[in-house]
Design an enzyme around this catalytic site. Structure first.
Site, PDB file in Angstrom:
ATOM      1  N   ASP A 120      -9.521 -14.682 -29.037  1.00 44.27           N
ATOM      2  CA  ASP A 120      -8.836 -14.291 -27.805  1.00 44.27           C
ATOM      3  C   ASP A 120      -9.895 -14.147 -26.719  1.00 44.27           C
ATOM      4  O   ASP A 120     -10.798 -13.310 -26.822  1.00 44.27           O
ATOM      5  CB  ASP A 120      -8.079 -12.974 -27.998  1.00 44.27           C
ATOM      6  CG  ASP A 120      -7.355 -12.546 -26.731  1.00 44.27           C
ATOM      7  OD1 ASP A 120      -6.348 -13.165 -26.385  1.00 44.27           O
ATOM      8  OD2 ASP A 120      -7.829 -11.583 -26.085  1.00 44.27           O
ATOM      9  N   GLU A 216      -6.387 -20.429 -27.832  1.00 41.71           N
ATOM     10  CA  GLU A 216      -5.202 -20.479 -26.979  1.00 41.71           C
ATOM     11  C   GLU A 216      -5.292 -21.655 -26.010  1.00 41.71           C
ATOM     12  O   GLU A 216      -6.381 -22.058 -25.603  1.00 41.71           O
ATOM     13  CB  GLU A 216      -5.058 -19.180 -26.180  1.00 41.71           C
ATOM     14  CG  GLU A 216      -4.706 -17.981 -27.018  1.00 41.71           C
ATOM     15  CD  GLU A 216      -4.571 -16.728 -26.173  1.00 41.71           C
ATOM     16  OE1 GLU A 216      -3.472 -16.154 -26.135  1.00 41.71           O
ATOM     17  OE2 GLU A 216      -5.562 -16.328 -25.556  1.00 41.71           O
ATOM     18  N   CYS A 270       3.475  -7.804 -32.170  1.00 42.75           N
ATOM     19  CA  CYS A 270       2.824  -6.806 -33.014  1.00 42.75           C
ATOM     20  C   CYS A 270       2.217  -7.501 -34.223  1.00 42.75           C
ATOM     21  O   CYS A 270       2.924  -8.228 -34.945  1.00 42.75           O
ATOM     22  CB  CYS A 270       3.818  -5.731 -33.446  1.00 42.75           C
ATOM     23  SG  CYS A 270       3.111  -4.489 -34.567  1.00 42.75           S
ATOM     24  N   CYS A 273       4.106  -5.724 -37.711  1.00 38.65           N
ATOM     25  CA  CYS A 273       5.485  -5.994 -38.128  1.00 38.65           C
ATOM     26  C   CYS A 273       6.068  -7.249 -37.506  1.00 38.65           C
ATOM     27  O   CYS A 273       7.116  -7.721 -37.945  1.00 38.65           O
ATOM     28  CB  CYS A 273       6.371  -4.802 -37.792  1.00 38.65           C
ATOM     29  SG  CYS A 273       6.540  -4.472 -36.012  1.00 38.65           S
ATOM     30  N   CYS A 289       3.341  -0.442 -30.581  1.00 41.86           N
ATOM     31  CA  CYS A 289       4.569  -1.062 -31.079  1.00 41.86           C
ATOM     32  C   CYS A 289       5.676  -0.023 -31.148  1.00 41.86           C
ATOM     33  O   CYS A 289       5.486   1.075 -31.715  1.00 41.86           O
ATOM     34  CB  CYS A 289       4.314  -1.687 -32.455  1.00 41.86           C
ATOM     35  SG  CYS A 289       5.763  -2.514 -33.145  1.00 41.86           S
ATOM     36  N   CYS A 292       7.154  -0.241 -35.339  1.00 38.42           N
ATOM     37  CA  CYS A 292       6.415   0.352 -36.463  1.00 38.42           C
ATOM     38  C   CYS A 292       5.430   1.421 -36.020  1.00 38.42           C
ATOM     39  O   CYS A 292       4.821   2.070 -36.883  1.00 38.42           O
ATOM     40  CB  CYS A 292       5.680  -0.739 -37.247  1.00 38.42           C
ATOM     41  SG  CYS A 292       4.375  -1.573 -36.308  1.00 38.42           S
ATOM     42  N   ASP A 299      -6.570  -6.780 -27.038  1.00 32.45           N
ATOM     43  CA  ASP A 299      -7.268  -8.012 -27.401  1.00 32.45           C
ATOM     44  C   ASP A 299      -7.386  -8.170 -28.914  1.00 32.45           C
ATOM     45  O   ASP A 299      -7.282  -9.288 -29.436  1.00 32.45           O
ATOM     46  CB  ASP A 299      -8.654  -8.022 -26.762  1.00 32.45           C
ATOM     47  CG  ASP A 299      -8.583  -8.018 -25.238  1.00 32.45           C
ATOM     48  OD1 ASP A 299      -7.558  -8.479 -24.701  1.00 32.45           O
ATOM     49  OD2 ASP A 299      -9.543  -7.556 -24.594  1.00 32.45           O
TER      50      ASP A 299
END
Length: 377
Positions: A120, A216, A270, A273, A289, A292, A299
């Site tokens: 990332d 990405e 997330c 989950c 999140c 969860c 990052d």
């Protein structure tokens, strides 16, 4: 003239709507004032001399090089390389010669062939790398341009006080202006060299360690339109990192580079989950999140999601742009719409993305669970 006719032909097809892609403008001839000084030799005597410090080129004869050429010379003498052409160019105040060679090269085995890493990229932290084992590493942004800004300001102020060239009046630059301009260019060249060195060291280390690299598909040209972050984004070199990883993994190690779809919500998903947030502002640096209760750095969470895409690529879901494997379906989570709301003419102060036009339909997605292929650990 063949290139000129092809340029006019492409311009005519683009104007008439027969050519795909971005609309092309009228072709312009290269200016001798703006073109890079370069020439290419394909015939004649092109060789690296036996002493390892001289090269022989057509019309230029034997020239001493600043850097030793023993690596290329050893390959030519061993019969594992054959020189095809040579290109001489002027770049960053120096003259360079580069040889196009056909090389017989063995592939290098990576240190961890069964481990995938997700990268990332960012401004404050240049790269956050999370592998499939759960290990997370961070690479700080060196910020070479920001460090040199004070020196550049002083050098530019000196140049502006000298008598520079003026094409409108035909005024020639003074010797003091040329000296000051050369000093300013030297600072720019040093920044460019430091940036290139840092990016090569980063991409070489990543390509030599992991068997699968996930990056990405960033819209760098669109990101540069942000006037607050354009300077730091350009200094980071996001596009150069992806380019170097692509050819280093494929040519040196025969590993693969996977490019995540541009609309894949790596930051909103997330990593625990698989729930996806509807919105996540850029200033929010900690991911929380709602499903969860996971609390993790933004990052780090994005890097973990990118690393999970490597396993999804083997099953045929979740990755766009896998350059070494077969084509797989795209997972476009950022623009999926679940609930339609009334259109608004102005954007609220708390929402991101700017104003909404009247003819655009504004939608909002609630938290949803991602595909099972992404929840690997």
């Amino acid at each position: 003239m063949a290139n000129a006719s092809a340029a006019f032909d492409n311009y005519a097809k683009s104007k008439n709507g027969k050519r795909r892609g971005k609309r092309m403008g009228a072709p312009r001839f290269k200016s001798k004032r703006k073109a890079r000084l370069a020439c290419r030799f394909t015939t004649g005597v092109i060789r690296v001399d036996a002493d390892g410090r001289h090269v022989t080129l057509p019309r230029l004869d034997t020239i001493r090089t600043h850097e030793p050429t023993v690596k290329l010379l050893a390959r030519v003498q061993a019969g594992t390389a054959r020189i095809l052409s040579a290109t001489v160019r002027h770049e960053r105040g120096r003259w360079f010669v580069s040889f196009q060679a056909e090389v017989k090269r063995d592939l290098e085995r990576v240190a961890r062939p069964d481990v995938a890493v997700g990268i990332d990229l960012g401004v404050k932290t240049l790269a956050v790398m999370a592998d499939s084992t759960g290990e997370i590493r961070t690479v700080a942004n060196p910020g070479h341009y920001d460090r040199a800004r004070r020196q550049l300001r002083r050098a530019s102020r000196t140049v502006s006080r000298r008598q520079g060239p003026d094409r409108r009046t035909g005024q020639k630059p003074s010797k003091r202006w040329e000296k000051a301009n050369a000093a300013r260019n030297k600072v720019h060249h040093r920044v460019a060299n430091l940036r290139a060195d840092a990016l090569h060291k980063l991409t070489t280390a990543v390509a030599a360690e992991y068997g699968t690299v996930v990056v990405e598909d960033l819209n760098v040209a669109g990101m540069l339109r942000n006037r607050r972050l354009a300077r730091r984004i350009a200094d980071a070199g996001f596009g150069e990192i992806r380019r170097q990883l692509t050819y280093k993994t494929r040519q040196r190690h025969a590993t693969r580079t996977i490019t995540a779809d541009r609309w894949y919500p790596s930051s909103k998903t997330c990593s625990g989950c698989g729930a996806v947030k509807a919105t996540l502002s850029l200033h929010v640096r900690t991911y929380q999140c709602d499903a969860c209760g996971l609390v993790i750095d933004r990052d780090d969470n994005a890097a973990l999601n990118l690393a999970a895409l490597a396993a999804a690529a083997t099953t045929g879901t979740g990755v766009a742009g896998d350059q070494d494997a077969q084509a797989v379906s795209k997972l476009r989570g950022a623009d999926q719409k679940t609930r339609t709301t009334r259109p608004r003419r102005k954007a609220e102060a708390s929402r991101t993305g700017g104003a909404t036009l009247p003819h655009q339909r504004q939608t909002e997605a609630r938290d949803r669970t991602q595909a099972e292929a992404l929840t690997l650990w």
